[in-house]
Design an enzyme around this catalytic site. Structure first.
Site: not given
Ligand SMILES: *Cc1c(COP(=O)(O)O)cnc(C)c1O
Length: 400
Positions: A140, A225, A254
């Site tokens: 994700f 990520d 985040k």
């Molecule tokens: C939340 C998240 C995203 C996307 O971030 P947004 O601020 O919602 O665009 C991407 N990668 C990971 C691992 C996430 O937890």
């Protein structure tokens, strides 16, 4: 206004792109939130780890208010004091060299993808338009067309084609699969150190350090990520530190914005970041002084409050409490630090109904996929609040 009226308005006027629990929140403080009817809850989701510092942390709020009164937004047409200091402090915090600020996590992932392709053509000398990025099954990384192009989750992807080419999906946790997928056009591997959205899936120990060796040997960028796992959540400042490695590209978001506003960043070596030159990438709000002031306060808090150590302590309590109680409806409990997944057995009826029941009991959790209850409270939660919430979770699971 009361809960049913407000939910009705959402059903009437809002796009139905979410399936929220029937709770309408009005206020938050620390690890607690209150709904419009005044009912109190413990927040055990923490906005998917955007709220590592809890709701309305006084020091973050002070930074936000102070900066809002001086200079909130000025565009990248000019320099700002806050952006200069934020870039320096974040680079040093990460032990890396260069920062590219954006707003949302998705934007930072897109930025990293562009960076990897550009690096591939300019430095690795990949043939034009042939760059390949390796990604993992059950990943994700966000919701843009390019990112959903390499999602393996049908609901994220189906109906949104044509898809962006240039990605290859391999199994998560299998080093050989990545090694085999690397070819002369491969510019990067993009990976979450823990697949949180897919149900808190952990790779085998040693996976990241093996990956580090292979990507270095084959001249492929390792892009992590850490939007959800970074900034303390897993018991270290970054999840990659559990394996003593450093990525080439680190993606943050985040809780970088202190749970107050969107702030994300791509952090890398100077050698990689130098391929992006004026005009080739940008964002109107990216790196605005308001977000940077809050980001700086968040980094300061990380260090002064020893947030990562706190996550380790909380995580131990969470796992100890859950493990010492017989929970026959639970298939597995897994996680790192204060990011824990409770996978319910097939016979449990799925995770959603437990989360709905917990909400009525004053604990907010959210299911991830059908069978996993995610436990990720704010890292500033008190031990007694944590134990109260855990007891309710245990009771609700036991009651079935
Ligand atoms: C939340 C998240 C995203 C996307 O971030 P947004 O601020 O919602 O665009 C991407 N990668 C990971 C691992 C996430 O937890």
């Amino acid at each position: 206004m009361r809960t049913p009226t407000l939910i009705e308005k959402m059903q009437k006027y809002s796009a139905q792109n979410y399936f929220p629990l029937p709770v309408v929140l009005a206020r938050g403080q620390g690890a607690k939130v209150w709904d419009v009817d005044g009912k109190e809850y413990l927040d055990f989701l923490a906005c998917y780890s955007a709220l590592n510092f809890g709701h309305q942390h006084p020091r973050l709020l002070a930074a936000l208010k102070g900066q809002a009164e001086r200079l909130a937004v000025c565009s990248r047409a000019f320099y700002s004091e806050e952006l200069s200091l934020f870039c320096e402090e974040l680079a040093l915090f990460c032990g890396m060299e260069k920062v590219l600020p954006m707003n949302t996590g998705t934007e930072a992932v897109e930025t990293a993808l562009k960076l990897a392709r550009k690096w591939g053509y300019e430095i690795k000398k990949v043939a034009s338009d042939r760059a390949k990025i390796i990604v993992l099954k059950n990943n994700f990384h966000g919701r843009t067309i390019s990112i959903v192009s390499f999602s393996t989750e049908p609901s994220y992807r189906d109906g949104f084609g044509p898809y962006t080419p240039g990605f290859e999906v391999v199994n998560f946790g299998d080093v050989a699969a990545i090694e085999n997928a690397i070819d002369e056009n491969t510019v990067a591997v993009l990976i979450e150190p823990i697949q949180a959205e897919s149900g808190i899936l952990l790779p085998p120990t040693g996976y990241l350090s093996e990956l580090r060796k292979i990507t270095r040997k084959r001249k492929v960028l390792l892009m992590l990520d850490e939007i959800q796992t970074g900034l303390g959540r897993t018991g270290k400042d970054f999840c990659f530190q559990h394996e003593g490695i450093t990525p080439d590209v680190l993606i943050l978001g985040k809780s970088l914005g202190g749970g107050l506003l969107p702030l994300s960043a791509v952090v890398s070596s100077a050698e990689v970041m130098r391929v992006i030159r004026p005009g080739q990438h940008g964002s109107t709000f990216g790196g605005n002084p308001l977000a940077c002031a809050v980001g700086r306060a968040a980094l300061d808090l990380m260090k002064k409050e020893k947030i990562s150590e706190r996550a380790e302590t909380l995580g131990k309590i969470i796992r100890d409490e859950l493990m010492r109680t017989p929970l026959p409806k639970v298939k597995e409990i897994r996680g790192k630090g204060a990011l824990v997944g409770i996978e319910m057995a097939e016979s449990s009826g799925g995770a959603r109904r437990y989360c709905e029941k917990l909400a009525t009991q004053g604990v907010l959790c959210k299911e991830t996929h059908d069978f996993v209850i995610r436990i990720a409270p704010p890292l500033i939660i008190s031990e007694s609040e944590l134990r109260v919430g855990l007891q309710k979770i245990i009771q609700v699971i036991q009651a079935g």
